[in-house]
Design a protein around this motif. Structure first.
Motif, PDB file in Angstrom:
ATOM      1  N   SER A   1       2.695   0.184   3.907  1.00  0.00           N
ATOM      2  CA  SER A   1       2.527  -1.158   4.441  1.00  0.00           C
ATOM      3  C   SER A   1       2.614  -2.165   3.311  1.00  0.00           C
ATOM      4  N   CYS A   2       3.105  -3.368   3.658  1.00  0.00           N
ATOM      5  CA  CYS A   2       3.231  -4.443   2.676  1.00  0.00           C
ATOM      6  C   CYS A   2       2.883  -5.758   3.346  1.00  0.00           C
TER       7      CYS A   2
ATOM      8  N   VAL B   1      -4.250  10.026  -1.680  1.00  0.00           N
ATOM      9  CA  VAL B   1      -4.738   8.962  -2.555  1.00  0.00           C
ATOM     10  C   VAL B   1      -3.938   7.706  -2.202  1.00  0.00           C
ATOM     11  N   TYR B   2      -4.650   6.626  -1.943  1.00  0.00           N
ATOM     12  CA  TYR B   2      -4.028   5.378  -1.540  1.00  0.00           C
ATOM     13  C   TYR B   2      -4.038   4.411  -2.725  1.00  0.00           C
ATOM     14  N   TYR B   3      -2.890   3.828  -2.978  1.00  0.00           N
ATOM     15  CA  TYR B   3      -2.705   2.893  -4.081  1.00  0.00           C
ATOM     16  C   TYR B   3      -2.208   1.551  -3.550  1.00  0.00           C
TER      17      TYR B   3
ATOM     18  N   TRP C   1       0.860  -1.184   0.000  1.00  0.00           N
ATOM     19  CA  TRP C   1       0.000   0.000   0.000  1.00  0.00           C
ATOM     20  C   TRP C   1       0.898   1.235   0.000  1.00  0.00           C
ATOM     21  N   PHE C   2       0.631   2.124  -0.926  1.00  0.00           N
ATOM     22  CA  PHE C   2       1.305   3.418  -1.013  1.00  0.00           C
ATOM     23  C   PHE C   2       0.261   4.506  -0.791  1.00  0.00           C
ATOM     24  N   ARG C   3       0.727   5.690  -0.490  1.00  0.00           N
ATOM     25  CA  ARG C   3      -0.158   6.839  -0.493  1.00  0.00           C
ATOM     26  C   ARG C   3       0.599   8.050  -1.025  1.00  0.00           C
TER      27      ARG C   3
END
Length: 131
Positions: free
Chosen positions: A49-50, A93-95, A36-38
């Motif tokens: 987080s991964c 924005v969360y990717y 998860w990126f933001r």
């Protein structure tokens, strides 16, 4: 063709919670790690987080440790990000992204929690936290 689809974003008050989902398709879920990126306005994209689903290894950035929890459901090919105690600075924005894991050895073999390369990306979901 690989696809990642994020959902669950929205507007929440400070101190509230949201759960993001990342639904994966088109690749072998358990062979990959999901991150998860933001990206907040005017800032670089950061990994927060991964998870490596097959062995449960996880990673959290200091900024979210203790507040966010990552989990996965291999039967649904979906990774979740439970976000609690949200702060206005979590607005972004969360990717989610997926890639192969790196294999390490330190007395025994284990996979990295985070993708070695982020080969696939979702379109992102907006999280807004009001103060």
């Amino acid at each position: 063709e690989a696809h990642l689809v994020e959902s669950g974003g929205g507007l929440v008050q400070a101190g509230g919670s949201l759960r993001l989902s990342c639904a994966a398709s088109g690749f072998t879920f358990d062979d990959h790690a999901i991150a998860w990126f933001r990206q907040a306005p005017g800032k670089d994209r950061e990994v927060i987080s991964c998870i490596s689903s097959s062995d449960g290894n996880t990673y959290y950035a200091n900024s979210v440790k203790g507040r966010f929890t990552i989990s996965s459901d291999s039967a649904k090919n979906t990774v979740y990000l439970q976000m609690n105690s949200l702060k206005p600075e979590d607005r972004a924005v969360y990717y989610c992204a997926a890639g192969f894991r790196r294999l390490y050895y330190s007395g025994s073999y284990y996979y990295s929690a985070c993708p070695d390369d982020n080969d696939y990306w979702g379109q992102g979901t907006q999280v807004t936290v009001s103060s």
